[in-house]
Design a protein around this motif. Structure first.
Motif, PDB file in Angstrom:
ATOM      1  N   GLU A 283       0.429   4.466   0.532  1.00 17.17           N
ATOM      2  CA  GLU A 283       0.327   5.406   1.654  1.00 17.17           C
ATOM      3  C   GLU A 283       1.041   4.871   2.897  1.00 17.17           C
ATOM      4  OE1 GLU A 283      -2.461   4.431  -0.092  1.00 17.17           O
ATOM      5  OE2 GLU A 283      -2.757   6.259  -1.264  1.00 17.17           O
ATOM      6  N   LYS A 284       0.776   3.615   3.232  1.00 16.91           N
ATOM      7  CA  LYS A 284       1.411   3.003   4.409  1.00 16.91           C
ATOM      8  C   LYS A 284       2.914   2.848   4.197  1.00 16.91           C
ATOM      9  CE  LYS A 284      -2.679   0.470   5.897  1.00 16.91           C
ATOM     10  NZ  LYS A 284      -3.265  -0.867   6.089  1.00 16.91           N
TER      11      LYS A 284
ATOM     12  N   ASN B  81       0.868  -1.166   0.000  1.00 21.99           N
ATOM     13  CA  ASN B  81       0.000   0.000   0.000  1.00 21.99           C
ATOM     14  C   ASN B  81       0.909   1.222   0.000  1.00 21.99           C
ATOM     15  OD1 ASN B  81      -1.336   2.300   1.435  1.00 21.99           O
ATOM     16  ND2 ASN B  81      -3.101   0.904   1.336  1.00 21.99           N
TER      17      ASN B  81
END
Length: 88
Positions: A34-35, A32
């Motif tokens: 963003e993470k 992911n």
């Protein structure tokens, strides 16, 4: 036998490199953006600390061979590097 300063510097670099590999594996596992960006950003804090600590250990190991003025110049150089990288 290795000098204590050399062992300390090498240990910090091994730790730093291992941490980089661990973070890369965590980023792959997260899958992911963003993470992954949050995890990657945490390394931005650790890198300069490793640089300063490793340099400090090296300078302490050379303290009897280098003048105080030259030690100050090295730390000024490190400060310029950090400023240049962070002020992008």
């Amino acid at each position: 036998m290795f000098e204590k300063a050399i062992l300390g510097m090498a240990f910090l670099r091994i730790f730093s490199g291992s941490l980089e590999i661990l973070v890369a594996l965590i980023i792959l596992k997260l899958n992911n953006v963003e993470k992954a960006l949050v995890v990657n950003s945490s390394l931005a804090l650790i890198g300069p600390l490793i640089l300063i600590t490793t340099t400090s250990i090296g300078l302490i190991g050379m303290a009897d061979k280098i003048s105080f003025t030259k030690i100050i110049w090295v730390f000024i150089g490190i400060a310029f590097i950090l400023y240049g990288v962070k002020s992008g």
